[in-house]
Design a protein around this motif. Structure first.
Motif, PDB file in Angstrom:
ATOM      1  N   LYS A  83      33.950  54.812  68.866  1.00 48.53           N
ATOM      2  CA  LYS A  83      34.559  55.030  70.122  1.00 48.53           C
ATOM      3  C   LYS A  83      33.781  56.060  71.230  1.00 48.53           C
ATOM      4  CE  LYS A  83      39.245  54.441  68.191  1.00 48.53           C
ATOM      5  NZ  LYS A  83      40.665  54.804  68.094  1.00 48.53           N
ATOM      6  N   MET A  84      32.620  55.711  71.075  1.00 45.81           N
ATOM      7  CA  MET A  84      31.606  56.513  72.091  1.00 45.81           C
ATOM      8  C   MET A  84      30.863  55.332  72.935  1.00 45.81           C
ATOM      9  SD  MET A  84      30.081  59.237  69.676  1.00 45.81           S
ATOM     10  CE  MET A  84      30.891  60.387  68.632  1.00 45.81           C
ATOM     11  N   ASP A  85      30.362  56.075  73.800  1.00 45.63           N
ATOM     12  CA  ASP A  85      29.358  55.270  74.916  1.00 45.63           C
ATOM     13  C   ASP A  85      28.085  56.075  75.170  1.00 45.63           C
ATOM     14  OD1 ASP A  85      30.968  52.779  75.541  1.00 45.63           O
ATOM     15  OD2 ASP A  85      32.255  54.284  76.373  1.00 45.63           O
ATOM     16  N   ARG A 124      15.998  61.047  77.415  1.00 45.59           N
ATOM     17  CA  ARG A 124      17.111  62.003  77.642  1.00 45.59           C
ATOM     18  C   ARG A 124      18.415  61.091  77.265  1.00 45.59           C
ATOM     19  NH1 ARG A 124      13.989  63.796  81.703  1.00 45.59           N
ATOM     20  NH2 ARG A 124      13.559  66.155  81.706  1.00 45.59           N
ATOM     21  N   VAL A 125      19.389  61.489  76.507  1.00 45.95           N
ATOM     22  CA  VAL A 125      20.416  60.742  76.020  1.00 45.95           C
ATOM     23  C   VAL A 125      21.478  61.376  76.327  1.00 45.95           C
ATOM     24  CG1 VAL A 125      21.502  60.010  73.907  1.00 45.95           C
ATOM     25  CG2 VAL A 125      19.203  59.906  74.075  1.00 45.95           C
ATOM     26  N   THR A 126      22.512  60.836  77.346  1.00 45.37           N
ATOM     27  CA  THR A 126      23.969  61.328  77.132  1.00 45.37           C
ATOM     28  C   THR A 126      24.942  60.441  76.399  1.00 45.37           C
ATOM     29  OG1 THR A 126      23.248  62.037  79.477  1.00 45.37           O
ATOM     30  CG2 THR A 126      25.541  61.800  79.032  1.00 45.37           C
ATOM     31  N   LEU A 127      25.789  61.036  75.516  1.00 52.08           N
ATOM     32  CA  LEU A 127      26.975  60.632  74.764  1.00 52.08           C
ATOM     33  C   LEU A 127      28.148  60.880  75.417  1.00 52.08           C
ATOM     34  CD1 LEU A 127      25.795  61.305  71.061  1.00 52.08           C
ATOM     35  CD2 LEU A 127      25.981  59.169  72.382  1.00 52.08           C
ATOM     36  N   TYR A 128      29.049  59.779  75.476  1.00 52.19           N
ATOM     37  CA  TYR A 128      30.096  60.038  76.233  1.00 52.19           C
ATOM     38  C   TYR A 128      31.326  60.010  74.967  1.00 52.19           C
ATOM     39  CZ  TYR A 128      28.287  58.901  80.659  1.00 52.19           C
ATOM     40  OH  TYR A 128      27.164  58.872  81.822  1.00 52.19           O
ATOM     41  N   LEU A 129      31.698  61.178  74.566  1.00 53.25           N
ATOM     42  CA  LEU A 129      32.873  61.184  73.493  1.00 53.25           C
ATOM     43  C   LEU A 129      34.230  60.594  74.016  1.00 53.25           C
ATOM     44  CD1 LEU A 129      31.641  64.818  72.795  1.00 53.25           C
ATOM     45  CD2 LEU A 129      31.061  62.891  72.118  1.00 53.25           C
ATOM     46  N   PRO A 130      34.850  60.471  73.137  1.00 53.42           N
ATOM     47  CA  PRO A 130      36.173  59.870  73.024  1.00 53.42           C
ATOM     48  C   PRO A 130      37.215  61.000  73.466  1.00 53.42           C
ATOM     49  CG  PRO A 130      35.753  60.224  70.738  1.00 53.42           C
ATOM     50  CD  PRO A 130      34.645  60.338  71.398  1.00 53.42           C
ATOM     51  N   ARG A 131      38.084  60.711  74.644  1.00 54.47           N
ATOM     52  CA  ARG A 131      39.033  61.268  75.065  1.00 54.47           C
ATOM     53  C   ARG A 131      40.212  61.563  74.086  1.00 54.47           C
ATOM     54  NH1 ARG A 131      38.931  58.692  81.127  1.00 54.47           N
ATOM     55  NH2 ARG A 131      36.453  59.108  81.211  1.00 54.47           N
TER      56      ARG A 131
END
Length: 456
Positions: A83-85, A124-131
């Protein structure tokens, strides 16, 4: 209606502000997880940390395959399960891969890191975590706003509004509107202030009414005194002019004119003395000069001073004294009171009449009675006889020589000494004045003095 103290009210408001956001948070948590347990949330956080570590390792390990579609599909599958992006950028910050174009920009639920290999920045990496707790936090914030709104409305209703109304009532009362309504409150301190304010308003109203009554009485006294002074002064001036102009030519006429002038001067002296005593009793409220007084001697002296006037009308005095009549009081004022009573009886008793005086001790009181054989009091007299400057219709012309202040002064003197006086008509005819004064404490008490005397 039960009242709360301001400290209790404040603590309840503080507790409510803390409780309502928590209720909203728990409700949102239950609606999302279908359970009230927070253990699942802790497990979710542990799973999130594990997935995050695996995802970082997977991206770093596949740094050479970031642009390959096969690797991107594997990454997308892993991200969907977690459940990440993700957003992968080159070292020049050129976008290489974005799993979900809708999640862009900055967010609190992100994890950023750089991939470096052999000292060279690969990207560079940006991980969007589940809310995970976003709904709960928003619900708690909404609960906090609602709690503040409710507490504010409660403060306005129970604290601010009553104080505002009390201020408006104070301004209305300041303009003389004594019917202003004071607000009630469920807060104890404000209710106590309201009660104290109401007591103050009632006191001010009574003081204002008393002041108005005194002002009305002052004007009445000035008008009456002006009239009462003008009448004897006019007669005195007329007879003196007659003597000066020689109208009274015979010695008998001269003697008559002089006698009338002396009579008018006596009336003026009595009126001035009555006004002085009335002012002293009404306005000065001076302390009594107390001493041990025998009321029998005071009454006897009053009768002796009025015997010549009574003899002119062939009025007989009868006096009976029973028991010890000692009391603590102002001798001069008590003599003035008894003189007024005796003088009033002599002036209203017809020729060949009788005045009966009684004085006795009854327990801790000294009782006295003065009865005459005159016409008595009318029904209006019985209600108004102690009013300042009042006189009955039959004597309104002051033919009897009264000033209209005698009985008023007597009543106030008696009351200043802690006693009381009343007027009535005797069943056999004539006026009767009865009163009592507190007696001094003595070892021998004549409890039956008045009873034995009253049976005669």
């Amino acid at each position: 209606m039960k009242k709360l103290r301001i400290r209790t009210f404040t603590m309840l408001c503080f507790f409510f502000i803390l409780l309502l956001p928590w209720i909203f948070f728990v409700t949102a948590h239950f609606m999302e997880t279908k359970t009230l347990s927070f253990e699942e949330g802790r497990l979710q956080n542990e799973t999130l940390q594990s997935n995050l570590s695996e995802m970082i390792h997977f991206i770093e390990a596949g740094s050479g395959q970031w642009t390959e579609p096969a690797w991107q599909n594997q990454l997308k599958t892993a991200l969907h399960e977690a459940k990440m992006d993700v957003l992968i950028q080159s070292a020049e910050e050129r976008e290489l891969y974005r799993s979900n174009p809708e999640r862009s920009g900055t967010s609190l639920s992100t994890e950023r890191f750089s991939v470096i290999k052999d000292g060279q920045l690969l990207g560079r990496v940006t991980l969007y975590l589940p809310r995970t707790n976003e709904k709960q936090v928003m619900s708690a914030f909404a609960g906090l706003l609602l709690a503040i709104l409710i507490v504010g409305m409660g403060m306005r209703r129970f604290v601010l509004k009553p104080l505002e109304k009390m201020g408006n009532a104070a301004r209305q009362i300041a303009t003389g509107d004594w019917k202003a309504r004071l607000p009630s409150s469920r807060v104890t301190e404000i209710a106590e202030v309201r009660d104290g304010f109401e007591v103050m308003v009632k006191g001010l109203e009574k003081s204002y009414q008393k002041q108005a009554e005194l002002e009305q009485e002052r004007r009445f006294v000035i008008a009456a005194v002006a009239h009462d002074l003008r009448t004897p002064l006019f007669a005195l001036r007329g007879y003196l002019d007659g003597l000066e102009q020689g109208i009274a030519q015979s010695p008998q006429m001269v003697a008559k004119y002089v006698a009338v002038c002396k009579e008018k001067s006596v009336q003026l002296d009595r009126l001035v003395e009555d006004l002085f005593t009335f002012t002293r009793m009404e306005y000065l409220e001076a302390e009594l000069s107390r001493s041990l007084v025998d009321l029998r001697d005071v009454i006897q002296n009053s009768m002796d001073s009025l015997r010549p006037l009574a003899a002119d009308k062939h009025i007989a005095f009868t006096a009976q004294f029973m028991g010890d009549c000692l009391l603590s009081g102002d001798t001069h004022l008590l003599e003035r009171a008894m003189n007024n009573l005796m003088d009033n009886a002599v002036r209203h008793t017809p020729l060949d009449g009788e005045i009966a005086v009684q004085c006795c001790k009854d327990g801790n009181r000294i009782r006295f009675t003065i009865r005459d054989t005159g016409p008595g009091f009318s029904s209006e007299d019985l209600e108004r006889v102690f009013e300042p400057l009042y006189r009955g219709e039959a004597s309104r012309s002051r033919s009897t020589g009264g000033s209209g202040l005698g009985l008023t002064i007597t009543q106030r003197i008696i009351r200043r000494h802690g006693g009381e006086i009343t007027v009535s008509n005797h069943p056999e005819g004539g006026a009767m004045l009865e009163g009592w004064l507190p007696a001094t404490v003595s070892e021998q008490k004549d409890m039956d003095g008045c009873k034995s005397y009253s049976s005669k």
